[in-house]
Design a protein around this motif. Structure first.
Motif, mmCIF file in Angstrom:
data_model
loop_
_atom_site.group_PDB
_atom_site.id
_atom_site.type_symbol
_atom_site.label_atom_id
_atom_site.label_comp_id
_atom_site.label_asym_id
_atom_site.label_seq_id
_atom_site.Cartn_x
_atom_site.Cartn_y
_atom_site.Cartn_z
ATOM 1 N N ASN A 496 0.798 -1.224 0.000
ATOM 2 C CA ASN A 496 0.000 0.000 0.000
ATOM 3 C C ASN A 496 0.830 1.275 0.000
ATOM 4 O O ASN A 496 0.381 2.309 -0.504
ATOM 5 N N SER A 497 2.024 1.227 0.558
ATOM 6 C CA SER A 497 2.851 2.430 0.627
ATOM 7 C C SER A 497 3.747 2.598 -0.596
ATOM 8 O O SER A 497 4.438 3.609 -0.723
ATOM 9 N N ARG A 498 3.723 1.625 -1.508
ATOM 10 C CA ARG A 498 4.624 1.666 -2.662
ATOM 11 C C ARG A 498 3.934 2.105 -3.949
ATOM 12 O O ARG A 498 4.605 2.442 -4.927
ATOM 13 N N GLY A 499 2.611 2.067 -3.975
ATOM 14 C CA GLY A 499 1.912 2.422 -5.204
ATOM 15 C C GLY A 499 0.510 2.925 -4.925
ATOM 16 O O GLY A 499 -0.016 2.807 -3.812
ATOM 17 N N PHE A 500 -0.102 3.500 -5.953
ATOM 18 C CA PHE A 500 -1.482 3.967 -5.880
ATOM 19 C C PHE A 500 -2.412 2.845 -6.324
ATOM 20 O O PHE A 500 -2.147 2.162 -7.321
ATOM 21 N N GLY A 501 -3.509 2.664 -5.594
ATOM 22 C CA GLY A 501 -4.512 1.674 -5.956
ATOM 23 C C GLY A 501 -5.646 2.327 -6.720
ATOM 24 O O GLY A 501 -6.332 3.208 -6.191
ATOM 25 N N VAL A 502 -5.850 1.915 -7.973
ATOM 26 C CA VAL A 502 -6.877 2.496 -8.837
ATOM 27 C C VAL A 502 -7.868 1.402 -9.205
ATOM 28 O O VAL A 502 -7.488 0.379 -9.794
ATOM 29 N N ALA A 503 -9.136 1.604 -8.866
ATOM 30 C CA ALA A 503 -10.175 0.610 -9.134
ATOM 31 C C ALA A 503 -11.154 1.133 -10.170
ATOM 32 O O ALA A 503 -11.481 2.324 -10.191
#
Length: 598
Positions: A496-503
């Motif tokens: 979670n701290s390494r990338g953006f989550g896009v749904a």
């Protein structure tokens, strides 16, 4: 043009200019209507119903000229209308109900003061729109496409732009190209050329008329064919772009140097309430007047003005046109609506053309107002540099980025606890599908309801601080802010701290999202994140199943991701074991098919 069609056109133009006059010279009223685009459309419909056709054809243009003199000094509309050979007559605007009169008074002028934005309304697609530039574009479009000829003494050449800009020629997949059969038309048919002797500039009226092969219209001359060529000073200016975008863009970038990551364009804001909006507060109290609402209104005015200048007679009532544009689409075209204003606007304002229009507008404004504090003493080369920067920033920082609804727009509940900041820039985009809701949302009301439903599940059932995703993409042309660019999400366990989550909202096991949604995830969102220093230039894109044992983001979408340039094929999928039919039926609402997002 037949007498009947001419009369219809003049009535439509007269109605618009009566509204313009009421905006700028309001009578006391009781402002009880919410600041909604639907309210503006209702007020316009009442004006159309009450205004006599015999008056509208004579006083429309002169009314706008006199109305402009009562507000902030802007010489461009006055200059454009002085050439119209219409009889002057004393206007007797029809009386409106106190509610509509109060609404018109509130949206009279666009402005920003003390962190509040005025003259804006909430549209059905969830966007906020400034009314003033919208009306300016409609009026200019009703006049027909016109160009202002600029006889220049300077031999200044256009400077090299040099920067690479994204390919923004693609429009919405559902949008039909209405200009495919557009050909050159004769100049001077509607009215003789009119010269303003004070500024030595010429206004040319262009013929717009239906033909057997389509609509004929002459487009303004564009000197530069690409942003990397050297071109002479502009000789013409498109009046439509001049009154909607070019003037304000040019003056904005004359105020001082802007950084590439912060151009000062497109500040968003929040309404006090969504059902009955009354007050709009900007998220940045130091925002410039070129807010998101102003740019939305300017683009809408340019797009609808362009449509009106090409559509055959008789033209539709303006209330009907706005109702379609902010609804299902103009003339049954779902691509020609406010949801896709950026994609359609990119085709209308290609960078070389817009650069020339901003440059030419500044030249004209300099001649109209020699003592203008920002333009006084500016050389042709300096104006060209400002125009270059303005067009580039508008193209890349606004048109090239997706429209993102802030949290307050979809009615987000407060964050629970203290958010943990991300260490930017990040190196990854993790792609998800929501699975539930399974049906793609195609309008703002449904997408916003889905966002609230997912947030409730994540907070109340999962026990998380907030909705897990960084951003969520609907099929309505918009991206919805989740935890955003700056806070650690709960979307990809262990990462979670390494990338953006896009749904993407929907179940994409067997079918693909809309092309607009795919373009937002593949091109627009990462392009703007890299440009703003939020995402590393060498970022990698991964499907959720490559890092967590899950079927997310669905077989169809994952197979599509594998064809994208930034997809990292070195990380093998960890697809979840299929649940039995019985266990699937027992899954509670809003739980993804596989493991939780964290």
């Amino acid at each position: 043009m037949s007498p009947g069609n001419w009369k219809t056109t003049m009535v439509v133009r007269g109605i618009l200019l009566i509204l313009y006059g009421l905006l700028l010279q309001p009578e006391p009223g009781t402002a009880t209507l919410p600041l909604l685009m639907d309210s503006v459309i209702q007020a316009l419909a009442e004006l159309e119903q009450k205004s006599p056709a015999t008056e509208a054809g004579h006083i429309a243009s002169m009314w706008l000229l006199s109305a402009q003199g009562s507000g902030a000094h802007n010489p461009l509309p006055r200059f454009l209308l002085e050439g119209q050979s219409l009889k002057t007559a004393k206007l007797a605007p029809p009386s409106l109900s106190p509610e509509f009169q109060g609404l018109i008074e509130e949206v009279a002028r666009h402005g920003v003061q003390d962190g509040k934005e005025y003259g804006v309304v909430l549209a059905p697609d969830g966007s906020t729109v400034a009314v003033e530039p919208l009306l300016a574009g409609l009026e200019t479009g009703l006049q027909g496409h016109r160009v202002v000829n600029l006889p220049l003494d300077s031999t200044a050449t256009f400077p090299d732009i040099g920067a690479t800009v994204p390919d923004l020629k693609a429009t919405s997949s559902a949008h039909k190209d209405t200009s495919a059969d557009v050909n050159s038309a004769d100049v001077g048919t509607l009215s003789p050329n009119v010269r303003d002797t004070d500024v030595d500039a010429e206004v040319t009226f262009l013929d717009v008329r239906p033909s057997s092969t389509g609509v004929q219209v002459t487009s303004p001359d564009v000197q530069a064919s690409s942003p990397d060529t050297k071109a002479k000073s502009p000789t013409t200016v498109d009046s439509l772009l001049m009154v909607t975008l070019a003037r304000d863009l040019g003056l904005h970038f004359l105020q001082g140097a802007q950084t590439e990551s912060n151009s000062g364009l497109g500040t968003e804001g929040c309404w006090d309430q969504l059902s009955l909006p009354r007050t709009f507060t900007l998220l940045d109290p130091e925002a410039s007047p070129l807010t998101m609402a102003f740019l939305n209104g300017a683009l809408d005015g340019a797009l609808l003005g362009d449509y009106l200048s090409k559509v055959p007679e008789p033209r539709p009532p303006l209330s009907h046109l706005l109702n379609q544009y902010y609804g299902a689409g103009v003339a049954g075209d779902p691509g020609l609506r406010s949801n896709f204003r950026r994609q359609n606007g990119a085709a209308l304002t290609l960078t070389p053309n817009l650069t020339q229009q901003v440059w030419g507008t500044l030249i004209l404004l300099q001649r109209l107002e020699p003592a203008h504090p920002q333009l006084q003493g500016m050389s042709q080369e300096q104006l060209a540099q400002v125009a270059t920067h303005a067009a580039k920033e508008f193209t890349e920082a606004f048109l090239g980025c997706p429209a993102i609804h802030p949290r307050c727009r979809w009615g987000a509940a407060p964050y629970r606890g203290s958010p943990k900041p991300l260490k930017l820039p990040l190196g990854f985009l993790y792609i998800h599908h929501t699975y539930v809701p399974a049906r793609p949302c195609t309008d703002f009301a449904l997408c916003a309801a889905n966002m609230r439903s997912m947030q409730r599940f994540h907070q109340d059932t999962q026990g998380w601080d907030d909705i897990g995703y960084s951003f969520v993409v609907g099929s309505d042309g918009y991206v919805y802010e989740g935890r955003g660019w700056h806070w650690v999400g709960a979307h990809t366990r262990g990462h979670n701290s390494r990338g953006f989550g896009v749904a993407l909202i929907g179940n994409y096991t067997a079918e693909l999202p809309s092309e607009a949604a795919l373009r937002a995830v593949r091109d627009e969102l990462p392009h703007c994140a890299v440009r703003a220093g939020l995402l590393q230039p060498d970022y990698a894109l991964l499907g959720h199943r490559q890092l967590v044992r899950t079927d997310c983001p669905g077989d169809a979408l994952f197979n599509m991701l594998r064809t994208w340039p930034r997809f990292n094929m070195n990380v093998k999928p960890r697809t979840a074991r299929r649940a039995s039919g019985r266990s699937k039926r027992r899954l509670p609402l809003m739980i993804p098919l596989a493991t939780d997002l964290q």
